[in-house]
Design a protein around this motif. Structure first.
Motif, short mmCIF file in Angstrom:
data_model
loop_
_atom_site.label_atom_id
_atom_site.label_comp_id
_atom_site.label_asym_id
_atom_site.label_seq_id
_atom_site.Cartn_x
_atom_site.Cartn_y
_atom_site.Cartn_z
N GLN A 134 0.83 -1.21 0.00
CA GLN A 134 0.00 0.00 0.00
C GLN A 134 0.86 1.25 0.00
O GLN A 134 0.57 2.22 -0.73
CB GLN A 134 -0.93 0.00 1.22
CG GLN A 134 -2.06 -0.99 1.11
CD GLN A 134 -3.05 -0.83 2.25
OE1 GLN A 134 -3.39 0.28 2.62
NE2 GLN A 134 -3.51 -1.94 2.80
N LYS A 135 1.94 1.25 0.79
CA LYS A 135 2.84 2.41 0.84
C LYS A 135 3.49 2.65 -0.52
O LYS A 135 3.64 3.78 -0.96
CB LYS A 135 3.90 2.22 1.92
CG LYS A 135 3.37 2.38 3.31
CD LYS A 135 4.47 2.16 4.34
CE LYS A 135 3.92 2.23 5.76
NZ LYS A 135 4.96 1.95 6.75
N LYS A 136 3.88 1.56 -1.19
CA LYS A 136 4.50 1.69 -2.52
C LYS A 136 3.53 2.29 -3.52
O LYS A 136 3.90 3.15 -4.33
CB LYS A 136 4.99 0.33 -3.02
CG LYS A 136 6.24 -0.16 -2.34
CD LYS A 136 6.65 -1.51 -2.90
CE LYS A 136 7.85 -2.06 -2.16
NZ LYS A 136 8.21 -3.41 -2.65
N VAL A 137 2.27 1.84 -3.48
CA VAL A 137 1.26 2.38 -4.40
C VAL A 137 1.05 3.87 -4.13
O VAL A 137 1.05 4.70 -5.06
CB VAL A 137 -0.07 1.61 -4.27
CG1 VAL A 137 -1.19 2.32 -5.02
CG2 VAL A 137 0.08 0.19 -4.78
N LEU A 138 0.90 4.24 -2.86
CA LEU A 138 0.67 5.65 -2.52
C LEU A 138 1.86 6.52 -2.92
O LEU A 138 1.69 7.61 -3.46
CB LEU A 138 0.39 5.78 -1.02
CG LEU A 138 -0.92 5.16 -0.52
CD1 LEU A 138 -1.02 5.27 0.99
CD2 LEU A 138 -2.10 5.81 -1.18
N GLU A 139 3.07 6.04 -2.67
CA GLU A 139 4.27 6.82 -3.01
C GLU A 139 4.43 6.95 -4.53
O GLU A 139 4.79 8.02 -5.03
CB GLU A 139 5.51 6.15 -2.40
CG GLU A 139 6.76 6.97 -2.47
CD GLU A 139 6.66 8.29 -1.70
OE1 GLU A 139 7.39 9.23 -2.06
OE2 GLU A 139 5.87 8.39 -0.74
N THR A 140 4.12 5.89 -5.26
CA THR A 140 4.22 5.93 -6.72
C THR A 140 3.23 6.94 -7.28
O THR A 140 3.57 7.74 -8.17
CB THR A 140 3.96 4.54 -7.32
OG1 THR A 140 4.90 3.62 -6.77
CG2 THR A 140 4.07 4.55 -8.82
N VAL A 141 2.02 6.93 -6.79
CA VAL A 141 1.01 7.88 -7.28
C VAL A 141 1.39 9.31 -6.87
O VAL A 141 1.30 10.24 -7.69
CB VAL A 141 -0.40 7.51 -6.74
CG1 VAL A 141 -1.41 8.60 -7.06
CG2 VAL A 141 -0.85 6.18 -7.32
N ARG A 142 1.83 9.49 -5.64
CA ARG A 142 2.18 10.83 -5.17
C ARG A 142 3.32 11.43 -5.99
O ARG A 142 3.27 12.57 -6.44
CB ARG A 142 2.58 10.81 -3.69
CG ARG A 142 2.75 12.20 -3.09
CD ARG A 142 3.16 12.15 -1.64
NE ARG A 142 4.47 11.57 -1.42
CZ ARG A 142 5.62 12.18 -1.63
NH1 ARG A 142 5.64 13.41 -2.08
NH2 ARG A 142 6.77 11.59 -1.40
N LYS A 143 4.39 10.65 -6.21
CA LYS A 143 5.53 11.15 -6.98
C LYS A 143 5.18 11.34 -8.45
O LYS A 143 5.64 12.30 -9.08
CB LYS A 143 6.71 10.20 -6.86
CG LYS A 143 7.41 10.30 -5.54
CD LYS A 143 8.61 9.38 -5.50
CE LYS A 143 9.34 9.51 -4.18
NZ LYS A 143 10.48 8.60 -4.11
N GLY A 144 4.39 10.44 -8.99
CA GLY A 144 4.07 10.51 -10.42
C GLY A 144 3.08 11.59 -10.78
O GLY A 144 3.10 12.11 -11.89
N MET A 145 2.23 11.96 -9.86
CA MET A 145 1.21 12.97 -10.16
C MET A 145 1.76 14.39 -10.00
O MET A 145 1.20 15.32 -10.55
CB MET A 145 -0.01 12.80 -9.24
CG MET A 145 -0.68 11.44 -9.35
SD MET A 145 -1.38 11.14 -10.94
CE MET A 145 -3.02 11.75 -10.67
N GLY A 146 2.81 14.54 -9.26
CA GLY A 146 3.41 15.86 -9.09
C GLY A 146 4.45 16.12 -10.16
O GLY A 146 4.95 15.21 -10.82
N SER A 147 4.78 17.37 -10.36
CA SER A 147 5.83 17.73 -11.32
C SER A 147 6.54 18.97 -10.80
O SER A 147 6.21 19.51 -9.74
CB SER A 147 5.22 17.99 -12.70
OG SER A 147 4.41 19.14 -12.67
#
Length: 175
Positions: A134-147
């Motif tokens: 779950q932490k990996k999914v949240l971190e992947t989405v958080r980093k990927g959605m920001g720029s």
């Protein structure tokens, strides 16, 4: 004149064969009169009992429950990324709708996921869900959605549909 025993046996068997060939052996109803066959069929007989399927009340289909934490054997199959500004009812409907599709990642509420996020998430699908997953999914989405032009976003799990392996995360813009 004496008939040999073999001739007598042959004559008896022959006559028995002729009699049985004239009228085929059909099953007879118990207690049926001999005139039953001579009169011909009189129509359909009314059955004494009829078998009907069980009557079930009109029970509404129970909607799958959306929970906050998955069970130990849940596998991540699909991900729903929703906007944090959506109502809980709209989020629930999005989770249930995603459970019926085969799309691995669904974005709802004006959120868009870039291709790198989707490719990074691909390795997590099919794995058994743990706290680390779950932490990996949240971190992947958080980093990927920001720029670099947009501030990073806060991401949190808003629901699970464990029977279908659907995880829903909400993306909140940082203010």
């Amino acid at each position: 004149m004496k008939f040999p025993v073999f001739r007598l046996t042959a004559v008896l068997l022959g006559s028995a064969a002729l009699l049985s060939a004239e009228e085929p052996a059909l099953p007879q109803a118990l207690g049926a009169s001999p005139s039953f066959h001579s009169d011909g069929p009189r129509g359909f007989l009314k059955p004494s009992k009829s078998i009907k399927p069980p009557v079930s009340g009109t029970t509404a289909a129970v909607a799958p429950s959306i929970v906050q934490a998955p069970t130990a054997e849940t596998r991540l199959r699909r991900l729903v990324v929703v906007s944090g500004s959506m109502t809980p009812e709209a989020i629930r409907e999005a989770i249930l709708a995603c459970g019926q599709t085969r799309t691995p990642v669904t974005t709802v509420g004006g959120v868009s996921a870039p291709a790198p996020v989707l490719s990074d998430l691909a390795g997590l699908f099919g794995s058994t869900v743990t706290e680390d997953t779950q932490k990996k999914v949240l971190e992947t989405v958080r980093k990927g959605m920001g720029s670099s032009t947009k501030p990073l976003k806060r991401v949190e799990v808003v629901g699970w549909l464990p029977s279908e392996g659907v995880m829903a995360v909400a993306v909140y813009p940082e203010s």
